[in-house]
Design an enzyme around this catalytic site. Structure first.
Site, PDB file in Angstrom:
ATOM      1  N   ASP A  19      -0.351 -12.243 -30.508  1.00  0.00           N
ATOM      2  CA  ASP A  19      -0.330 -12.275 -29.048  1.00  0.00           C
ATOM      3  C   ASP A  19      -1.645 -12.779 -28.457  1.00  0.00           C
ATOM      4  O   ASP A  19      -2.686 -12.785 -29.109  1.00  0.00           O
ATOM      5  CB  ASP A  19       0.088 -10.917 -28.468  1.00  0.00           C
ATOM      6  CG  ASP A  19      -0.976  -9.848 -28.630  1.00  0.00           C
ATOM      7  OD1 ASP A  19      -2.022  -9.951 -27.962  1.00  0.00           O
ATOM      8  OD2 ASP A  19      -0.766  -8.896 -29.403  1.00  0.00           O
ATOM      9  N   LYS A  20      -1.578 -13.201 -27.207  1.00  0.00           N
ATOM     10  CA  LYS A  20      -2.692 -13.887 -26.547  1.00  0.00           C
ATOM     11  C   LYS A  20      -3.970 -13.063 -26.552  1.00  0.00           C
ATOM     12  O   LYS A  20      -5.071 -13.602 -26.679  1.00  0.00           O
ATOM     13  CB  LYS A  20      -2.289 -14.233 -25.110  1.00  0.00           C
ATOM     14  CG  LYS A  20      -3.299 -15.087 -24.359  1.00  0.00           C
ATOM     15  CD  LYS A  20      -2.761 -15.508 -23.004  1.00  0.00           C
ATOM     16  CE  LYS A  20      -3.744 -16.429 -22.297  1.00  0.00           C
ATOM     17  NZ  LYS A  20      -3.219 -16.926 -20.998  1.00  0.00           N
TER      18      LYS A  20
END
Length: 249
Positions: free
Chosen positions: A113-114
């Protein structure tokens, strides 16, 4: 030892268009479906539709560019920084493809995830993606996790035993305390934002998350934002594990 993952499809082989796009190193199957739905892919001059079956003898274009198959099988280990998204969507300004700027077409295997950092593998071969992401694989991924509160024995035991998230209970896993606010965890499944959700369910917030291993491939001292080619014995062991998993029905 010969490895089926090194074999390429024959020119006349008939497959779903999203699989051909994946095998050609254009994008993942899911991203291929998105491009098809957006009308950005044509087959022999007509706009492609989901479920089309094609072969390399067809003229397949993405945004007008002709698709050809890659003969060289590429596997990269990349140390993803926070803020980069594991997507092949070039319309996303934070996409991993433009950031890495590799000279040949590659795309990420799975996601990180970011807000997380660390190891992600990238390839141009769809069979590698399928072998690693197959739900029954139980392939190990190891993380270091920092939390906002001091770790307790109860928390570590609960994390390792299984936590109820996303209408399921996570698989039992190996959890080890590193210091007061940091632990390592080895997962064999890939639920959406799994570690963050597990911690949240137990009253903790993740302040930093770093993936340090995928199967036998280690992040090691690879600098943040840099990549290296997976080669030699490391590459062979990875391919053997994937090939063995693909044989499981």
């Amino acid at each position: 030892m010969k490895n089926d993952l090194n074999k390429k499809k024959n020119i006349g082989d008939d497959v779903r268009i999203n699989k051909l796009l994946s095998d050609a190193g254009i994008c993942s199957r899911r991203e291929g479906d998105r491009l098809i739905e957006a009308g950005r892919i044509t087959v022999n001059g007509r706009v492609a539709v989901l479920g089309d079956r094609v072969s390399y003898s067809d003229e397949i274009r993405v945004d007008g560019k002709l698709v050809s198959r890659e003969e060289e099988q590429i596997i990269l280990a990349f140390n993803k920084p926070v803020g980069i998204e594991c997507t092949a969507d070039r319309d996303n300004p934070d996409n991993i493809i433009d950031y890495i700027n590799y000279h040949k077409r590659v795309y990420p295997i799975g996601r990180l995830d970011k807000n997380s950092q660390g190891l992600i593998l990238m390839t141009n071969d769809g069979s590698i993606v399928n072998g690693i992401l197959k739900a029954s694989s139980y392939h190990e991924k190891e993380y270091h996790v920092w939390t906002d509160k001091e770790l307790t024995g109860e928390f570590l035991e609960a994390m390792s035993s299984g936590v109820h998230i996303l209408d399921t209970v996570t698989r039992p896993c190996e959890v080890k305390k590193i210091d007061r606010h940091c632990f390592s965890i080895v997962l064999t499944q890939g639920l959406n934002r799994q570690i963050r959700r597990m911690c949240k369910a137990l009253g903790y917030n993740v302040v930093k998350l770093k993936r340090i291993r995928i199967m036998n491939v280690l992040l090691g001292d690879l600098p943040k934002g840099k990549y290296r080619s997976v080669e030699g014995e490391e590459r062979q062991k990875l391919l053997e594990q994937i090939a063995n998993n693909l044989k499981v029905k």
